[in-house]
Scaffold this motif. Structure first.
Motif, short mmCIF file in Angstrom:
data_model
loop_
_atom_site.label_atom_id
_atom_site.label_comp_id
_atom_site.label_asym_id
_atom_site.label_seq_id
_atom_site.Cartn_x
_atom_site.Cartn_y
_atom_site.Cartn_z
N ILE A 18 3.99 10.50 4.13
CA ILE A 18 4.31 10.57 2.71
C ILE A 18 5.13 11.83 2.49
O ILE A 18 4.70 12.95 2.80
N VAL A 74 1.11 7.15 9.07
CA VAL A 74 1.49 7.15 7.66
C VAL A 74 2.17 8.48 7.36
O VAL A 74 1.61 9.55 7.66
N ASN A 118 2.34 1.75 -3.52
CA ASN A 118 1.33 2.23 -4.45
C ASN A 118 1.00 3.70 -4.19
O ASN A 118 0.77 4.47 -5.13
N ALA A 119 0.98 4.10 -2.91
CA ALA A 119 0.68 5.49 -2.58
C ALA A 119 1.76 6.42 -3.11
O ALA A 119 1.45 7.53 -3.59
N VAL A 145 -4.40 5.85 2.66
CA VAL A 145 -3.49 4.75 2.97
C VAL A 145 -3.82 4.17 4.34
O VAL A 145 -3.86 2.95 4.53
N SER A 185 -2.41 10.89 2.82
CA SER A 185 -2.08 9.82 3.76
C SER A 185 -3.30 9.12 4.34
O SER A 185 -3.23 7.94 4.69
N ARG A 238 -7.02 1.95 4.02
CA ARG A 238 -6.83 0.64 3.40
C ARG A 238 -6.02 -0.30 4.29
O ARG A 238 -6.35 -1.48 4.43
N VAL A 239 -4.95 0.23 4.87
CA VAL A 239 -4.09 -0.62 5.70
C VAL A 239 -4.81 -1.02 6.98
O VAL A 239 -4.79 -2.20 7.38
N LEU A 270 5.60 3.91 7.18
CA LEU A 270 4.35 3.46 7.79
C LEU A 270 4.70 2.56 8.96
O LEU A 270 5.48 1.62 8.81
N GLU A 315 0.82 -1.21 0.00
CA GLU A 315 0.00 0.00 0.00
C GLU A 315 0.86 1.26 0.00
O GLU A 315 0.53 2.25 -0.67
N LEU A 316 1.95 1.26 0.75
CA LEU A 316 2.82 2.44 0.78
C LEU A 316 3.49 2.65 -0.57
O LEU A 316 3.59 3.78 -1.05
#
Length: 585
Positions: A523, A521, A235-236, A540, A537, A543-544, A247, A232-233
């Motif tokens: 970014i 999170v 992809n972000a 993310v 953020s 989803r996580v 993260l 996920e990180l």
């Protein structure tokens, strides 16, 4: 008449005989002494020229995640070494040797000639056993092999910055491998062998000391969560055109770090083109100004002081506040002239937070932040971990008080910030952070009023669920609490802040009804759709955290109510025909 000298001086002849006799006796005594009485001396001298002690390599201990999944294992390899003096006699076979080990024949020849007087030189290290044995089977004089171990990391780049790696001598050089090097390192053994004068082994005599392998180390990391957070990180960062990110997921009850991922990362199994920047465990090494993510901490200080309660209001009109030559501004327009304390968090009002801070004083906020672990050692023992900076003043000016309250003028690491939110989630109780699996839940220490912590949990839930809240952080089926933050990045080598360079943050915990997991999170420098923490953020986090709660079998606490089914209608009774009185049949 001639006389013999011996006859003239008979005592000289006798002296010579006595001396010769003494010499014979001395020699005989020395022979008896060496062969019978002091025989260990000759044996030791002989052994020193023929008996050798060869090391028996000991592999490092296994590193696993909390569920026993391997994160670092030791595999056997063969290291080839050469005696240039012996190889000088078979120069015709140098090209054959170079081709067998994949080296340039001209380079190997030049190397051998430059070291022709030496008796030891590494040829190739860390070859797989099959490849090393193929070279030894060529029977080239002066080529020898020794068994060693090399580290392999099954999870690759997913756990690279946490686990770290070892050097060519199998010593820890980064991450957990370095932090727990003494625990993981094995103790080599010894094998007694007989060798001839050329160093060739004649006989394997015995093992004089058994090798002792390193101890197993179980980390607190859950590899399932680590893989998911890593995906996920990554992809972000791609979606937002960001430079880097971190993260961290933490169990608020035990203090265990369940996942710690960073981008960019690297493959520890192949470090031939390694970028040093990718080796940094940013969650522990990078320090930054946390921005609005510290407003809940400042608000907690206000509630704990007893001077404020959640329903109290603050005048935030017109969205700016002048302090000397500084002007504090709110990024977004608020809902009205006044905001209650929850409204200050929902609207992320710098003006409202500053006015609350002026009332309670900077020292009150500083003390609580210090108790929550900001600017303090986390106790993880990770190599290179930084402490950040939590400023303290003998007399707190208004400007410093205001900036501290809304997240500027201090620097923290990601693990410090997630730990502070874990204290809020754990009803004000602080438990030590750990990177190893905790089999016993620590007691911890109460650093904040339990009532204040529970009140803040509810306020942060409204920050996400209110109409103007950070809706992108919502998790279907669960109540979650959290706060977004956006912080400008400092200029390196000069004062002030960089233009168009931001960190987007979101910190929170779930489920709100009984918090179990805290997450942060970060970014770094998003460059596409926007840079606000609630925009970059928060998704993310959603989803996580959704995957975390489901993987850890946490029961939902925000399911929609299912309407009770309407009662089924009673079945109609069958009509019974009655005979008509007086009628005819």
């Amino acid at each position: 008449m001639i006389r013999l000298e011996g006859a003239v001086y008979p005592w000289r002849f006798r002296i010579v005989l006595v001396l010769l006799g003494l010499m014979v006796c001395a020699i005989a005594w020395r022979i008896v002494d060496l062969q019978v009485i002091d025989r260990e001396f000759l044996q030791g001298q002989g052994d020193a020229r023929s008996v050798r002690h060869m090391p028996i390599p000991a592999h490092r201990g296994l590193i696993t995640d909390r569920n026993g999944e391997p994160l670092a294992v030791s595999t056997p390899v063969i290291t080839l070494w050469i005696n240039p003096q012996e190889l000088a006699a078979v120069e015709s076979r140098w090209p054959e040797l170079a081709n067998a080990v994949g080296q340039n024949p001209a380079d190997l020849s030049a190397r051998l000639r430059a070291n022709k007087d030496r008796e030891f030189l590494y040829l190739a290290r860390g070859l797989i056993p099959e490849q090393g044995q193929q070279v030894l089977d060529l029977k080239i004089p002066g080529v020898y092999g020794v068994e060693e171990f090399r580290r392999f990391y099954p999870a690759g780049e997913v756990t690279a910055q946490v686990v770290g790696f070892t050097d060519v001598d199998d010593h820890g050089r980064e991450g957990v491998e370095l932090a727990f090097d003494q625990w993981l390192a094995g103790v080599p053994g010894k094998r007694q062998v007989l060798k001839d004068r050329r160093g060739r082994m004649i006989k394997d005599v015995q093992v004089t000391k058994n090798a002792k392998p390193g101890k197993t180390l179980a980390l607190s990391i859950d590899l399932r969560l680590q893989y998911m957070a890593h995906r996920e990180l990554r992809n972000a960062l791609i979606e937002n055109g960001a430079k880097a990110g971190s993260l961290v997921i933490m169990d608020v009850k035990t203090g265990e770090v369940l996942a710690m991922v960073n981008q960019p990362t690297y493959n520890p199994n192949n470090r031939s083109n390694l970028d040093p920047q990718a080796m940094r465990n940013r969650a522990l090494i990078d320090v930054f100004e946390p921005g609005s993510t510290v407003k809940p901490l400042s608000m907690s200080a206000a509630l704990q002081s007893g001077r404020w309660k959640p329903s109290d209001t603050v005048d935030v009109w017109p969205g700016s506040l002048r302090i000397g030559r500084y002007t504090i501004k709110d990024v977004s327009k608020t809902e009205g002239r006044t905001l209650d304390l929850t409204g200050i968090l929902i609207n992320s009002s710098n003006v409202g937070m500053s006015k609350v801070a002026f009332d309670i004083g900077g020292e009150t906020i500083y003390k609580l932040m210090q108790q929550l672990g900001l600017g303090q050692d986390t106790g993880l023992g990770f190599p290179g971990e930084r402490l950040g900076n939590l400023p303290n003043h003998r007399k707190w000016p208004q400007a410093e008080t205001a900036t501290l309250s809304y997240g500027y003028g201090l620097s923290v690491t990601a693990v410090q910030l997630v730990h502070a939110y874990a204290v809020l989630a754990n009803n004000g109780r602080s438990v030590p952070m750990t990177m190893t699996r905790a089999d016993v839940q620590p007691a911890g220490a109460q650093v904040m009023s339990e009532d204040v912590a529970k009140t803040m949990q509810g306020m942060l839930q409204q920050v996400i669920e209110a109409p103007r809240g950070v809706f992108r952080a919502q998790v279907p089926g669960y109540h979650v609490s959290g706060k977004s933050g956006t912080a400008r990045k400092n200029s390196v080598g000069s004062k002030g802040y960089r233009e168009n360079a931001y960190r987007s943050l979101f910190a929170g915990f779930a489920p709100s009804s009984n918090p179990r997991y805290a997450m942060l999170v970060v970014i770094d420098e998003p460059s596409k759709a926007g840079y606000y923490g609630g925009l970059v953020s928060a998704p993310v986090f959603s989803r996580v955290m959704s995957s975390v709660l489901r993987l850890m079998n946490v029961a939902p606490d925000n399911l929609p109510e299912v309407p009770e089914p309407a009662p089924a209608p009673a079945p109609a009774q069958a009509a019974v025909q009655q005979p008509v009185s007086g009628g005819r049949i």
